[in-house]
Design an enzyme around this catalytic site. Structure first.
Site, PDB file in Angstrom:
ATOM      1  N   TYR A 133     -13.944   3.256  12.088  1.00 47.73           N
ATOM      2  CA  TYR A 133     -12.397   3.073  11.763  1.00 47.73           C
ATOM      3  C   TYR A 133     -11.412   3.270  12.982  1.00 47.73           C
ATOM      4  O   TYR A 133     -10.373   2.766  13.409  1.00 47.73           O
ATOM      5  CB  TYR A 133     -11.996   3.890  10.633  1.00 47.73           C
ATOM      6  CG  TYR A 133     -10.408   4.051  10.273  1.00 47.73           C
ATOM      7  CD1 TYR A 133      -9.641   2.777   9.808  1.00 47.73           C
ATOM      8  CD2 TYR A 133      -9.777   5.134  10.642  1.00 47.73           C
ATOM      9  CE1 TYR A 133      -8.471   3.078   9.631  1.00 47.73           C
ATOM     10  CE2 TYR A 133      -8.466   5.221  10.486  1.00 47.73           C
ATOM     11  CZ  TYR A 133      -7.868   4.062   9.935  1.00 47.73           C
ATOM     12  OH  TYR A 133      -6.264   4.125   9.587  1.00 47.73           O
TER      13      TYR A 133
ATOM     14  N   GLY B 281       0.863  -1.209   0.035  1.00 54.44           N
ATOM     15  CA  GLY B 281      -0.071  -0.214  -0.139  1.00 54.44           C
ATOM     16  C   GLY B 281       0.800   1.162   0.040  1.00 54.44           C
ATOM     17  O   GLY B 281       2.011   1.253  -0.110  1.00 54.44           O
ATOM     18  N   PHE B 282       0.254   2.539   0.258  1.00 56.49           N
ATOM     19  CA  PHE B 282       0.869   3.749   0.314  1.00 56.49           C
ATOM     20  C   PHE B 282       1.978   3.667   1.060  1.00 56.49           C
ATOM     21  O   PHE B 282       3.186   3.824   0.797  1.00 56.49           O
ATOM     22  CB  PHE B 282      -0.099   4.736   0.442  1.00 56.49           C
ATOM     23  CG  PHE B 282       0.443   6.109   0.868  1.00 56.49           C
ATOM     24  CD1 PHE B 282       1.304   6.736   0.185  1.00 56.49           C
ATOM     25  CD2 PHE B 282      -0.216   6.936   1.746  1.00 56.49           C
ATOM     26  CE1 PHE B 282       1.899   7.960   0.538  1.00 56.49           C
ATOM     27  CE2 PHE B 282      -0.049   8.068   2.006  1.00 56.49           C
ATOM     28  CZ  PHE B 282       1.183   8.801   1.609  1.00 56.49           C
ATOM     29  N   ILE B 283       1.783   3.748   2.501  1.00 49.86           N
ATOM     30  CA  ILE B 283       2.726   3.956   3.503  1.00 49.86           C
ATOM     31  C   ILE B 283       3.544   2.561   3.574  1.00 49.86           C
ATOM     32  O   ILE B 283       4.740   2.571   3.487  1.00 49.86           O
ATOM     33  CB  ILE B 283       2.268   3.904   4.915  1.00 49.86           C
ATOM     34  CG1 ILE B 283       1.380   5.210   4.743  1.00 49.86           C
ATOM     35  CG2 ILE B 283       3.167   3.998   6.144  1.00 49.86           C
ATOM     36  CD1 ILE B 283       0.351   5.447   6.217  1.00 49.86           C
TER      37      ILE B 283
ATOM     38  N   LYS C 132      -8.784   1.300  15.443  1.00 53.63           N
ATOM     39  CA  LYS C 132      -7.592   1.425  15.585  1.00 53.63           C
ATOM     40  C   LYS C 132      -7.368   1.641  17.229  1.00 53.63           C
ATOM     41  O   LYS C 132      -6.349   1.304  17.689  1.00 53.63           O
ATOM     42  CB  LYS C 132      -7.016   2.724  14.744  1.00 53.63           C
ATOM     43  CG  LYS C 132      -7.056   2.725  13.460  1.00 53.63           C
ATOM     44  CD  LYS C 132      -5.737   1.800  13.203  1.00 53.63           C
ATOM     45  CE  LYS C 132      -5.351   1.404  11.821  1.00 53.63           C
ATOM     46  NZ  LYS C 132      -4.651   0.633  11.463  1.00 53.63           N
TER      47      LYS C 132
END
Length: 334
Positions: free
Chosen positions: A166, A10-12, A170
């Protein structure tokens, strides 16, 4: 060091992978490439993210899901530590998919912690989110027109009123990490990431959406007339903090990673307008109940424990993002 990176395509995750390989570490990437239903975004984007790594001798790709015990056990074989980024992401999207977010982000994280315990891996860095703060206590204050943050979000604030599923998942991941630290001595560092942006950013994130809307001459939704603030944090700075946490086992800690300089959303859009050379078509809307007015990171703990020092101001970071967008998005479709 051999490091498992969940969500490594993914992005990170792809930026973390690149940094680990560049400094000589070995990486095991575990990613399901959007096998969740519906996928967050086109899996082909993830394939492009990892294309430079596939022939690297210190890189191994496992296509699998963190909810699958067999895949997670396989991924933990022979690794020294884990950077756990895999998750269903997106605050507003979670409202209509609460069960899916709980299954991936909570049940998946339990599978991961169990596999770490069984594999005798004692160090996990967890990508948490600034969304766990809910509305927090930060407020803007006027100074004759311009507004700045009057308070910041610090790790000792209560985080028991999440605004969306979400955020709740977390926070649950942070709490589960403490449980495994308490029971099994696991080093677990939860990094609360603030509005990460940069090249390869996800298409559901605001920098990408605003840029694409301006380029394609489509309206963009701007909540609260642009009078909201976000602590935009450039990907390279965030990666440096993640690697510092990897290199610094701390028992159990929760640490903010952000820029520490919130930016008004209207000003953020104006910066992109100037870079692109076109005006945005703004569609003003009230902010939904998932959105706090301001996020502003207190990063003193990160500076003290991780020697964290973000160096990329938002105008520089957005220029780099726009350069990437022209090359890899516009250039790919031209």
């Amino acid at each position: 060091m051999k490091v498992l990176v969940t969500g490594g395509a993914g992005f990170i995750g792809s930026h973390v992978t690149a940094a680990l390989l560049a400094r000589g570490d070995a990486v095991v990437c575990l990613d399901n490439f959007g096998a969740e239903a519906p996928p967050t975004y086109d899996p082909a984007r993830k394939r492009r993210n990892i294309a430079p790594f596939l022939d690297h001798p210190n890189y191994r790709l496992i296509v699998g899901d963190i909810r699958d015990p067999a895949a997670v056990v396989q991924a933990f074989t022979g690794v020294d530590a884990c950077i756990h980024i895999a998750a269903l992401a997106g605050v507003r999207a979670s409202v209509s998919q609460a069960a899916a977010y709980a299954e991936v982000n909570v049940v998946g994280s339990v599978r991961l912690l169990e596999a770490a315990r069984e594999a005798n891996v004692h160090h996990i860095v967890f990508a948490s989110s600034s969304s766990v703060y809910g509305r927090g206590v930060a407020r803007p204050t006027g100074d004759g027109g311009r507004k700045t943050a009057s308070a910041v979000l610090s790790e000792d604030m209560p985080c028991d009123r999440p605004l969306a599923p979400y955020a709740a998942t977390k926070r649950a991941g942070e709490l589960l990490g403490y449980t495994y630290h308490n029971l099994y001595g696991l080093n677990f560092t939860a990094l609360r990431l603030f509005s990460v942006y940069g090249p390869r950013g996800r298409p559901d994130m605001m920098p990408y959406q605003v840029t694409e809307s301006i380029v394609q001459r489509k309206p963009i939704r701007l909540f609260n007339g642009g009078e909201m603030w976000r602590d935009w944090s450039y990907i390279d700075d965030i990666v440096s903090g993640i690697l510092a946490a990897l290199d610094t086992p701390l028992g159990y800690e929760i640490i903010n990673l952000g820029r520490g300089e919130p930016v008004r959303m209207g000003d953020f859009v104006a910066l992109l307008e100037a870079l692109i050379g076109l005006p945005a078509i703004v569609q003003a809307e009230p902010a939904p109940p998932t959105e706090p007015l301001i996020t502003a990171a207190d990063i003193r703990k990160a500076r003290r424990l991780l020697n964290f020092n973000p160096t990329t101001p938002v105008n520089v970071g957005l220029q780099r993002f726009w350069d990437w967008y022209q090359r890899d998005v516009i250039g790919r479709t031209a």
